[in-house]
Every structure is written in structure tokens, then in C-alpha cells.
Design a protein around this motif. Structure first.
Motif, short mmCIF file in Angstrom:
data_model
loop_
_atom_site.label_atom_id
_atom_site.label_comp_id
_atom_site.label_asym_id
_atom_site.label_seq_id
_atom_site.Cartn_x
_atom_site.Cartn_y
_atom_site.Cartn_z
N THR A 199 -40.04 -23.90 -30.25
CA THR A 199 -39.90 -22.43 -30.07
C THR A 199 -40.27 -21.47 -28.65
O THR A 199 -41.23 -22.12 -28.08
N ASP A 200 -39.94 -20.76 -27.84
CA ASP A 200 -40.30 -20.02 -26.96
C ASP A 200 -41.04 -18.86 -27.06
O ASP A 200 -40.72 -18.11 -28.01
N VAL A 201 -42.77 -19.56 -26.76
CA VAL A 201 -43.50 -18.64 -27.24
C VAL A 201 -44.01 -17.97 -25.78
O VAL A 201 -44.96 -17.37 -25.88
N THR A 202 -42.93 -17.80 -24.82
CA THR A 202 -44.00 -17.24 -23.22
C THR A 202 -44.57 -15.77 -24.03
O THR A 202 -45.55 -15.67 -23.63
N LYS A 203 -43.61 -14.70 -24.29
CA LYS A 203 -43.99 -13.14 -24.71
C LYS A 203 -45.55 -13.22 -24.96
O LYS A 203 -46.67 -12.57 -24.82
N ALA A 204 -45.61 -13.91 -25.89
CA ALA A 204 -46.79 -13.73 -27.10
C ALA A 204 -47.64 -15.09 -26.20
O ALA A 204 -48.95 -14.58 -26.64
N SER A 205 -47.29 -15.78 -25.27
CA SER A 205 -48.78 -16.63 -25.27
C SER A 205 -49.27 -15.57 -23.84
O SER A 205 -50.39 -15.87 -23.04
N GLY A 206 -48.51 -14.97 -22.99
CA GLY A 206 -49.21 -14.58 -22.10
C GLY A 206 -49.50 -15.57 -20.98
O GLY A 206 -49.64 -15.20 -20.13
N ALA A 214 -44.74 -29.60 -17.28
CA ALA A 214 -46.72 -30.13 -17.93
C ALA A 214 -45.93 -30.28 -19.92
O ALA A 214 -45.34 -29.81 -20.17
N LEU A 215 -46.29 -31.28 -20.56
CA LEU A 215 -46.70 -31.82 -21.55
C LEU A 215 -47.85 -31.68 -22.00
O LEU A 215 -49.11 -32.53 -21.72
N PHE A 216 -48.01 -30.70 -23.32
CA PHE A 216 -49.82 -30.67 -23.40
C PHE A 216 -49.66 -30.55 -24.93
O PHE A 216 -48.80 -28.86 -25.12
N ASP A 217 -50.75 -30.50 -25.51
CA ASP A 217 -50.85 -29.45 -26.50
C ASP A 217 -52.02 -28.29 -26.82
O ASP A 217 -53.03 -28.23 -26.99
N PHE A 218 -50.97 -27.43 -26.60
CA PHE A 218 -51.62 -25.97 -25.60
C PHE A 218 -52.43 -25.31 -27.08
O PHE A 218 -53.64 -25.16 -28.06
N ASP A 219 -52.07 -25.49 -28.47
CA ASP A 219 -52.18 -25.63 -29.93
C ASP A 219 -52.75 -26.14 -30.83
O ASP A 219 -53.55 -25.63 -31.64
N ARG A 220 -53.82 -27.41 -30.12
CA ARG A 220 -53.99 -27.84 -30.93
C ARG A 220 -53.65 -28.63 -32.30
O ARG A 220 -55.04 -28.47 -32.79
N ASP A 221 -52.56 -28.76 -32.51
CA ASP A 221 -51.94 -29.21 -33.66
C ASP A 221 -51.18 -30.41 -33.99
O ASP A 221 -50.97 -30.69 -34.23
N GLY A 222 -51.48 -31.01 -32.50
CA GLY A 222 -51.43 -32.32 -32.82
C GLY A 222 -50.30 -33.40 -32.11
O GLY A 222 -49.66 -34.43 -32.36
N ASN A 264 -56.71 -20.88 -21.64
CA ASN A 264 -56.01 -21.53 -22.30
C ASN A 264 -57.78 -20.75 -23.96
O ASN A 264 -58.29 -20.98 -23.87
N ASN A 265 -57.17 -19.45 -24.64
CA ASN A 265 -58.43 -18.58 -25.09
C ASN A 265 -58.02 -19.22 -26.49
O ASN A 265 -59.37 -19.17 -27.26
N GLY A 266 -57.37 -20.62 -26.75
CA GLY A 266 -57.33 -21.31 -28.41
C GLY A 266 -57.54 -20.14 -29.71
O GLY A 266 -57.07 -20.79 -29.90
N ASP A 267 -56.41 -19.43 -28.48
CA ASP A 267 -55.59 -18.32 -29.62
C ASP A 267 -54.21 -18.85 -30.00
O ASP A 267 -53.34 -17.51 -30.49
N ASP A 296 -62.95 -25.66 -18.76
CA ASP A 296 -64.48 -25.19 -19.02
C ASP A 296 -64.58 -26.19 -20.63
O ASP A 296 -65.95 -25.23 -21.02
N ALA A 297 -64.50 -27.23 -20.66
CA ALA A 297 -64.74 -27.60 -22.02
C ALA A 297 -65.26 -27.44 -23.34
O ALA A 297 -66.07 -28.08 -23.72
N ASP A 298 -63.79 -26.46 -22.91
CA ASP A 298 -64.08 -25.68 -24.97
C ASP A 298 -63.58 -26.09 -25.79
O ASP A 298 -63.24 -26.08 -26.48
N GLY A 299 -62.53 -27.38 -25.23
CA GLY A 299 -62.02 -28.55 -26.35
C GLY A 299 -60.65 -27.52 -26.59
O GLY A 299 -59.50 -28.24 -27.03
N ASN A 300 -60.01 -26.39 -25.28
CA ASN A 300 -59.09 -26.16 -25.75
C ASN A 300 -57.89 -27.38 -23.88
O ASN A 300 -58.86 -26.37 -22.78
N VAL A 301 -56.50 -26.85 -23.82
CA VAL A 301 -55.98 -27.61 -22.34
C VAL A 301 -55.90 -26.03 -21.65
O VAL A 301 -55.53 -25.59 -22.09
N ASP A 302 -55.96 -26.31 -20.68
CA ASP A 302 -56.02 -25.16 -20.01
C ASP A 302 -54.83 -25.50 -18.51
O ASP A 302 -54.82 -26.47 -18.43
N LEU A 303 -54.09 -24.26 -17.43
CA LEU A 303 -52.80 -24.71 -17.22
C LEU A 303 -53.43 -24.11 -15.34
O LEU A 303 -54.20 -23.12 -15.40
#
Length: 602
Positions: free
Chosen positions: A145-152, A88-96, A188-191, A168-175
């Protein structure tokens, strides 16, 4: 004994199919079968007189992306081993910028002492699915950067595919992640973190899931979920199939019963309801591998097209009352032109001929060739024709087993081209004796208009060493990974490394013109975008992440502008039918179009 119950090899199925073809087609197939070669996996074959131009550069390792898929094969030839996996290609952290989620396999054998039939790929990849953050923004460096562990987000299961969408229409892309043994919804908790909400959302299922799609079929603004199901394979019920040489081999899906797909309606509040039966989706079942959602009959409501492996493909037409009717046969999209079912794997849906409707490309098994269905629909009636031969795609795809497939305008000339990821599912005779005898080369086709009707010309040799590799490719996703305005590719390999193909088109002088469009607001996913450039016919694209095989694309839309240097207007038809347009938008940059900020479009 019924075919459903009898173990059957894919190679045997191909023989029976070829025996029923017309004589002229048999002659063509026979001539193509004379062309075969043995290429070592991961190696570039020798080329004679090939172009030296490099359209793509493979940069996975250079960008810090070190991931190797593992099948966990133990010599039992369990069917899931040869089928995965996606990306999947997606902007999980909304940084562009676009981040990556990669799907991993694991050992299926119940015995820890089981031997490894096929060697594991090098690299020592960690178990479980992996999430990689793109560091392009704000660092300016294209690196992951592999952020798997920190992201859960690191699910440890026998993974298959992944779908993306903000359910859930909270502005964050879910999987939504599918697998052989479990399907999981990650919110996606948005954090920077994800939470498993499968049970709470009501979308869990332990049956074999493959491709999935978020889409809004009832136009209520909430994203619903379609999940493809393959067959009722179990480790305990594994059947033995043989290659023509008498060796053990993977079975065809017809050795097992198909499972009905699932449709979940989004009820809001983070909950879904299984409406498979009441919607009509449960009426028929097929061994489903690919799904796309689009308005195929131009009635303003989103339909579904399903690629079934070895059975008729399904076209689910939206009845605008919460139900669907299967119309693939009447629409001419269930079978190929010879009336035979193909081994449908991946799907690409887009308006390749710029006539305003959605066309289809389905990848199939070796000795079948891919199938291109041109859309002829008018006035709410769905109608397709098999235009594969006319567009010169039959012969160059005949010797490949296609999986991930994508329309993309790689050269930004305003016309959509094709990329196909290939890799066999049964032992290839020419590769007997090799460690992993399933590898094939991927292919790139350019849509060409040379003084006559359009056709597709293979340009793989000009694409650089990345397309000269012979691997067992599966998932494919398209997106602008480096935000330069040109489409890049991510390709996953079964039992091998992920590949990132970075587009070099914009390094030319002068660079071609382009525009990138991102939709924001209710009805963005599933919307359609038209770009009108000065002196050109409008280009239409669908704002969706589904399609290909087990994978999810960049939801942003890239348009090549050809010779044009000025954009007259950009129009949007949102998923609920609302229409608006914008003018005064400059080329060679990205534009985020927020719902309600344009001019009403009548």
C-alpha cells in the motif's frame, strides 16, 4: 587537452581499452562480440529448447506495487538521466515484514517547453520518491500500500540512491536518500512518519550523491555514514558527446571531474561531523557509484570498498585510529587482471567460497565483463586475486552493462549464487530506431560444484519470464519479502516499472531447509554471523544493508542448509568484536538474536 576536460563517449573508452588487451584476450572478446540480438524492451525473447522451470515469479503489479521510474529526458542527454535509480527494503513500522522505498527522477531541463526525447513509461507514477507498506503482517496477504503522503517520506528531487540504518539508536530504521541535486536524511519517528533532519544532523550536500552506507568504522556503537560522490556535472555545463554513428549520446564520466566522497562520523545526539579530510578519505577522488563496508583484511575493523566508474576502485583500509589508507592497488583490487580500470557500477561482498573471508564482485560496462575478486587475505594484510575467468563469469557477462548485483542462495543449497541487473548507458547499435535503445536482459548464476572446482553457471533461462524481459535495470535489493525463508528480489528500471521477483523454491516437495537470522542490539549492523549445520562447513554472512547499486538490502540473513536438517550452533561476531553463540535453534524458521543473550564465544 586532459581527459578530465575532454568530452568522451563510453563506447570510445571501450575501444581504447580493447586495443591494449593481450592477443589471447582479444580473440576471446572478438568471438563474444559476434553474439548480439535486438529485443524489444519489456518483452521476452524467443527461446529454443529452454527449460520451463520457473525459479522466480514477477508479482509487482499483482501485489499492488505500481511504480514507474521517470528520467525526465528532454533530448539534452544529461548524464543523471541514464544512471538512476535505487530501492530500499526495510521494516519501517517494525511489524515484522519488509516495506519498500523507491527512488524517482524528474525533468532536469530548465526549459518547461523542452521536448521529451524518450517516451515516459506508462502508469502515470506520482512525482517524488514513494514509500510502500507491506501488508503481510497482520493481514497474511502479500500486498503493498502506498503510504507516502501520510508518512512524509516523499522527497521530490532528482533521486539516485538510498541507505538504511538506525543512526540515532532508537530502534527505528532511518533513511539517507541521495540525489543529483540534494541528499536528505529522513528520521523515522516510530509512529509511521518521517522527518527531514538533514540540516540538524549536519549531513546535507548538494553535490551529486550516488550510493551510501551506514556502518560503524570506529566501533563506538554509533552508525557512521559514507556517501559516494560521482562527478561535477551541472545542467549548465552539460557537454555534447556522440555515438560512433554520429548521433547524440550520453557522455562517459571522464568528461567531468570526479568529486571526493564524504565520510560523516556519528557524534551521538543526532549529530554527525564531516571527517572526510581528517580520516584520509579525501586524499583521492573517483567517480564513485558503489560502496560496501566489511572487514576485508580480517583485523576486526570495518573497511570500505568503492566501485569507481572508469577509474581504479578504492579499498579504504581502517587504520583503527580514525583514519583510512587507500590500498586497492597493493591488494590487487583496484584493477582487473589485465591491469586496466573498469567502469565499476555495483558491488556484492560476501564469502561465496565459504573460506571465512569476504570476496567481491563488481559489475562493469559492456565489453568489459564483471570482475570477481577472491579474497586471499591473512594476518591483517589485504590481498585479492581476479578469479573471474576461473569461475567462468567472463564470457556470460561480457555483453552486458551490469549495475545492481547481489549474492543470494536462491536455491537454499548452502552456496551463494549471483543475480545481476543489466542495462546500457549508451545507445546500443543493435537497438537503433527503438524508443529507448538501452535495454538488456538481467542474469542469474548458480554456483555449481560438479566433481571439480566451483564455477558459476548461468540459469537465467530457467528462472521464468521475469528474467527473459529486456529492460534498463539499475538497482537491486535482496530480502525475504513474504517471510517464507527464501530470498526474493526487487529490481528497479531506468525509465520503466519496478519488478518484484518472488522466489518459488520453497514450493518444491520436499522443500529445502533454511534458517533466517536477525541481529538485535549494539553492533548488529556490521556484525558477522556463522551458521554451523550438522555435517557441513560453517557458512558466514555479513549483517549489512549496503552494496548492490544505489540500494539497501534486508538486514536479516538467510542461510540455506543444503542436505543438513539440524543446526549445531549459530555464532555472532558483533561489529565491535564481541563474540557469542547460540545452540538448540531449529531450522525452517527465523531467529532474532539479541546481544548479550548468547554464550561467550572464545
Amino acid at each position: 587537452m586532459d581527459d578530465v576536460d575532454r568530452p568522451q563517449n563510453r563506447s570510445e573508452r571501450g575501444k581504447r581499452t580493447s586495443q591494449r588487451l593481450p592477443a589471447g584476450v582479444l580473440w576471446l572478446l572478438g568471438s563474444m562480440l559476434a553474439v548480439t540480438a535486438s529485443i524489444s524492451p519489456g518483452q521476452a525473447p524467443a527461446k529454443s529448447g529452454a527449460a520451463t522451470e520457473r525459479l522466480f515469479e514477477e508479482v509487482a503489479a499483482a501485489s499492488g506495487l505500481r511504480f514507474d521510474h521517470r528520467t525526465g529526458a528532454t533530448g539534452e542527454f544529461y548524464l543523471p538521466e541514464i544512471m538512476g535509480a535505487g530501492v530500499a527494503l526495510f521494516d519501517f513500522d517494525r511489524d515484522g515484514d519488509l516495506d519498500l522505498y523507491l527512488i524517482q527522477g524528474r525533468r532536469l531541463s530548465p526549459s518547461p517547453e523542452a521536448r521529451e526525447s524518450f517516451p515516459l513509461p506508462p502508469g502515470g507514477s506520482s512525482p517524488g520518491n514513494r514509500l510502500y507498506r507491506n501488508e503481510l503482517i497482520p493481514s497474511g496477504t502479500f500486498r503493498f500500500t502506498d503510504v507516502t503522503k501520510a508518512s512524509g517520506a516523499g522527497i521530490d528531487h532528482y533521486g539516485m540512491g538510498v541507505a538504511t540504518g538506525d543512526y540515532d539508536a532508537d530502534g527505528n530504521v532511518d533513511l539517507y536518500v541521495t540525489g543529483f541535486d540534494q541528499n536528505v536524511l529522513l528520521r523515522n519517528n516510530g509512529d509511521g512518519t518521517f522527518r527531514d533532519v538533514t540540516t540538524a544532523a549536519g549531513v546535507g550536500d548538494s553535490r551529486w550523491g550516488t550510493s551510501a552506507a551506514f556502518f560503524d568504522y570506529d566501533r563506538d556503537g554509533n552508525l557512521d555514514l559514507y556517501v559516494c560522490k560521482y562527478v561535477d556535472f551541472t545542467v549548465a555545463g552539460n557537454k555534447q558527446c556522440l555515438a560512433p554513428t554520429g548521433e547524440r549520446d550520453y557522455c562517459a564520466p571522464s568528461a567531468y571531474r570526479p568529486i571526493p566522497d564524504q565520510l560523516f562520523r556519528n557524534e551521538g545526539g543526532g549529530r554527525f561531523r564531516d571527517v572526510t579530510v581528517e580520516s584520509g578519505i579525501g586524499k583521492v577522488a573517483g567517480p564513485a557509484l558503489g560502496v560496501v563496508s566489511a572487514d576485508f583484511n580480517q583485523d576486526g575493523w570495518i573497511d570500505l570498498y568503492i566501485a569507481n566508474d572508469g577509474a581504479a576502485n578504492h579499498l579504504w583500509l581502517n587504520q583503527r585510529n580514525g583514519t583510512f589508507e587507500e590500498g586497492g592497488l597493493l591488494a590487487g583490487a583496484a584493477y582487473a587482471a589485465d591491469g586496466m580500470a573498469r567502469a565499476g557500477m555495483g558491488i556484492a561482498a560476501e564469502d561465496f567460497d565459504r573460506d571465512g573471508d569476504i570476496d567481491l564482485l563488481v559489475t562493469n560496462l559492456t565489453r568489459q565483463g564483471s570482475t570477481l575478486y577472491r579474497n586471499l587475505s591473512e594476518g591483517g594484510d589485504a590481498l585479492f586475486e581476479d578469479a573471474t575467468i576461473d569461475l567462468r563469469l567472463t564470457q556470460p557477462t561480457f555483453l552486458s552493462t551490469g549495475f545492481g548485483v547481489s549474492w543470494l542462495d536462491y536455491d537454499l543449497d548452502g552456496w551463494l549464487d549471483l543475480f545481476m541487473a543489466n542495462g546500457a548507458v549508451t545507445l546500443l547499435p543493435a537497438l537503433r530506431g527503438e524508443a529507448y535503445p538501452f535495454h538488456q536482459r538481467n542474469q542469474l548464476f548458480r554456483q555449481t560444484h560438479q566433481g571439480g572446482p566451483a564455477f558459476f553457471q548461468e540459469v537465467s533461462a530457467a528462472a521464468g519470464s521475469s528474467l527473459a524481459l529486456s529492460e534498463v535495470s539499475r538497482g537491486t535489493a535482496v530480502g525475504d519479502l513474504d517471510n517464507d525463508g527464501a530470498p526474493d528480489l526487487v529490481v528497479t528500471n531506468n525509465n520503466g516499472p519496478v519488478r518484484v521477483l518472488r522466489n518459488r523454491r520453497l514450493r518444491e516437495t520436499p522443500p529445502p531447509a533454511w534458517v533466517r537470522v536477525e541481529l538485535e542490539g549494539r553492533g548488529a549492523l556490521g556484525g558477522r554471523v556463522a551458521v554451523m549445520a550438522a555435517g557441513e562447513a560453517p557458512q558466514w554472512r555479513r549483517a549489512q544493508t549496503d552494496g548492490s547499486y544505489l540500494s539497501a538490502h534486508d538486514p536479516r540473513l538467510l542461510f540455506g542448509l543444503g542436505r543438513a536438517r539440524q543446526i549445531e550452533w549459530i555464532g555472532v561476531v558483533w561489529a565491535d568484536g564481541t563474540r557469542e553463540f547460540w545452540s538448540g535453534l531449529a531450522p525452517r524458521q527465523g531467529h532474532r538474536l539479541r546481544r548479550g543473550t548468547g554464550t561467550p564465544w572464545r
